[in-house]
Scaffold this active site. Structure first.
Site, short mmCIF file in Angstrom:
data_model
loop_
_atom_site.label_atom_id
_atom_site.label_comp_id
_atom_site.label_asym_id
_atom_site.label_seq_id
_atom_site.Cartn_x
_atom_site.Cartn_y
_atom_site.Cartn_z
N ARG A 1 0.80 -1.23 0.00
CA ARG A 1 0.00 0.00 0.00
C ARG A 1 0.83 1.28 0.00
NH1 ARG A 1 -3.26 1.59 3.19
NH2 ARG A 1 -4.92 2.08 1.71
N TYR B 1 -5.97 -5.39 3.05
CA TYR B 1 -5.15 -5.25 1.84
C TYR B 1 -3.66 -5.34 2.14
CZ TYR B 1 -9.71 -3.58 0.33
OH TYR B 1 -11.06 -3.47 0.09
N CYS C 1 14.59 -5.60 -4.05
CA CYS C 1 15.47 -4.83 -4.94
C CYS C 1 14.70 -3.82 -5.76
CB CYS C 1 16.20 -5.79 -5.86
SG CYS C 1 17.22 -6.90 -4.92
N GLU C 2 14.11 -2.84 -5.12
CA GLU C 2 13.43 -1.73 -5.82
C GLU C 2 13.51 -0.52 -4.91
OE1 GLU C 2 9.99 -1.88 -7.98
OE2 GLU C 2 10.03 -4.02 -8.38
N1 LLP Z 1 -17.27 -3.86 -2.80
C1 LLP Z 1 -16.62 -3.75 -3.97
C2 LLP Z 1 -17.35 -3.99 -5.21
C3 LLP Z 1 -15.26 -3.41 -3.98
O1 LLP Z 1 -14.62 -3.30 -5.15
C4 LLP Z 1 -14.57 -3.20 -2.76
C5 LLP Z 1 -13.15 -2.84 -2.75
C6 LLP Z 1 -15.29 -3.35 -1.56
C7 LLP Z 1 -16.63 -3.67 -1.62
C8 LLP Z 1 -14.65 -3.19 -0.21
O2 LLP Z 1 -14.21 -1.90 0.04
P1 LLP Z 1 -13.73 -1.49 1.52
O3 LLP Z 1 -14.92 -1.58 2.43
O4 LLP Z 1 -12.66 -2.43 1.94
O5 LLP Z 1 -13.26 -0.11 1.39
N2 LLP Z 1 -6.31 -2.21 -2.35
C9 LLP Z 1 -6.85 -0.90 -2.02
C10 LLP Z 1 -8.34 -0.91 -1.91
C11 LLP Z 1 -9.03 -1.48 -3.12
C12 LLP Z 1 -10.51 -1.64 -2.92
C13 LLP Z 1 -11.08 -2.53 -3.96
N3 LLP Z 1 -12.48 -2.72 -3.81
C14 LLP Z 1 -6.19 -0.39 -0.75
O6 LLP Z 1 -5.32 -1.07 -0.21
O7 LLP Z 1 -6.50 0.71 -0.30
#
Ligand code: LLP
Length: 427
Positions: free
Chosen positions: A312, A384, A355-356
């Site tokens: 992240r 995540y 290595c980055e």
């Molecule tokens: N529903 C859908 C259709 C989604 O695409 C996502 C997240 C969620 C629910 C859940 O969202 P949350 O409640 O966790 O905010 N990798 C990124 C975040 C990508 C989110 C992708 N979709 C990070 O580390 O911030």
């Protein structure tokens, strides 16, 4: 709230001292607090209780089957985005009547898998998908339930890489043409449109996007009903933000105040897909300092967690608090409010062995002086973190431990060298 606290200058997860876990399981190590996770799930369930929502934990956030099982046992369902996630949801004890399936690129095999398990509905994101689903449903002798995922075209609200409701991203059906499309689906023999879905982006630190999204959503539901669709569900997705830095996030009740009246007005059953809110602050990443060095006018803390464990910071410029697990006497206490240049600290880049140059957990960060062998905690790593980890540089993926009061259990073992090469063929 989270149950990570310093007691006698040693960081504990619930009643367990983190140095003991690092000793027992090695580092880097993800440590999760069961009671924090359940507390956050309960906060959502309670805030939205007046409309008895189906809370579908967004499994992509942290897919460990043990965490999923815990959530299912406490009333959550699952939001899945791939056959692999559906497999995990089922393995965790989940059943179709609490599972929704999202994603712009579901294959026929994935659609069939969802149908076989009688999921609540598919969040459909394109005309192509709707008709493919119809074909698959026909050949399976079934009727598929669908929520139309609409992109409500709202102003930017979070990092561009995770904003899913601005014009021009791949997600959802275009709000300007969704009704024409819906009209063509009215008499479909094998697809029934039963809901409207929107996931606005992640993380979101204001209720405004939900207010704006709902306004557009309610209007659409009205028109879909006029077309003859029986709309039973409103799925508002996930996105509720958490405190990464200080107290920047809103409580679940703030989102409920906006969403609940909208759902009541729409006479729909509410589905939510929270991930980060539940598990983000229920996890820390514990790492051990390997070396420190000064170079080019900077101080580097080189520790054994890297971008392959927590991507992240480098992918989204995200901020994660980092502090020694056991600060030496005389060092500053962990700050309530994280600001640069605290007395007794020194600006450091916290980096890993990959290595980055992009391999860092923090840059220009005020940290108490640390030495080889010291343990560091990177906070808010439950969401995540492990989910996006990889074997880059042939690094073994970390272990995961779940703490409940004074008990701790390994819920994923550290990978081995054999794990690294197992899927590769000898030719
Ligand atoms: N529903 C859908 C259709 C989604 O695409 C996502 C997240 C969620 C629910 C859940 O969202 P949350 O409640 O966790 O905010 N990798 C990124 C975040 C990508 C989110 C992708 N979709 C990070 O580390 O911030």
């Amino acid at each position: 709230m989270d149950l990570f606290s310093y007691r006698n200058r040693i960081l504990h997860c619930e009643d367990v001292a983190l140095p003991a876990l690092a000793e027992a399981y090695g580092t880097p190590l993800f440590v999760y607090s069961q009671n924090t996770l359940l507390h956050h799930l309960r906060q959502i369930q309670t805030a939205f209780a007046p409309v008895q929502p189906l809370v579908c934990y967004s499994l992509k956030t942290n897919p460990n089957v043990n965490l999923c099982r815990l959530m299912y046992e406490h009333g959550a369902g699952f939001d899945v985005t791939s056959a692999g996630e559906l497999y995990r949801a089922l393995k965790a004890g989940g059943t179709g009547h609490r599972i929704v399936f999202a994603g712009v690129g579901k294959t026929d095999a994935e659609l069939r898998y969802g149908l076989e398990n009688d999921i609540v509905f598919f969040n459909v994101e394109s005309e192509g998908e709707l008709f493919a689903l119809g074909d698959v449903a026909k050949s399976a002798g079934k009727t598929a339930r669908v929520a139309l995922r609409v992109n409500p075209d709202l102003p930017p609200k979070t990092h561009a890489k995770t904003d899913t409701s601005v014009k021009g991203v791949k997600f959802g059906l275009d709000i300007d043409t969704v009704l024409e499309f819906a009209q063509r689906a009215v008499d479909h023999e094998h697809v029934r449109v039963v809901g409207l879905h929107m996931h606005l982006g992640s993380p979101i630190l204001s209720v405004e996007p939900y207010r704006q999204g709902l306004e557009k959503g309610l209007n659409l539901i009205e028109k879909l009903r006029q077309q003859g669709h029986h709309i039973e569900y409103l799925n508002m997705g996930g996105g509720f933000g958490i405190n990464y830095k200080k107290q920047e996030a809103l409580p679940a009740t703030a989102f409920a105040e906006v969403i609940v009246p909208g759902v009541q007005k729409a006479r729909c059953k509410l589905v939510l897909e929270p991930g980060r809110f539940i598990v983000g602050n229920a996890g820390v990443l514990v790492s051990r300092v390997i070396y420190t060095k000064d170079s080019g006018g900077k101080h580097f803390v080189i520790q054994d967690a890297a971008m392959n464990d927590l991507i992240r910071p480098t992918l989204y410029d995200s901020f994660h608090r980092i502090w020694p697990v056991a600060p030496a006497p005389g060092l500053p206490a962990p700050p309530e409010d994280y600001e640069a240049d605290m007395p007794g600290t020194r600006l450091s880049d916290v980096v890993g062995p990959v290595c980055e140059s992009g391999d860092y957990l923090a840059k220009h960060r005020a940290l108490p002086p640390v030495e080889r062998g010291d343990l560091l905690a990177t906070f808010s790593a439950g969401a995540y973190g492990m989910a996006m980890s990889s074997n880059y540089n042939s690094r073994l993926r970390a272990a995961e431990v779940l703490v409940d009061g004074a008990k701790h259990r390994l819920i994923r073992r550290r990978e081995t060298f054999e794990d690294l090469v197992r899927p590769e063929m000898e030719i």
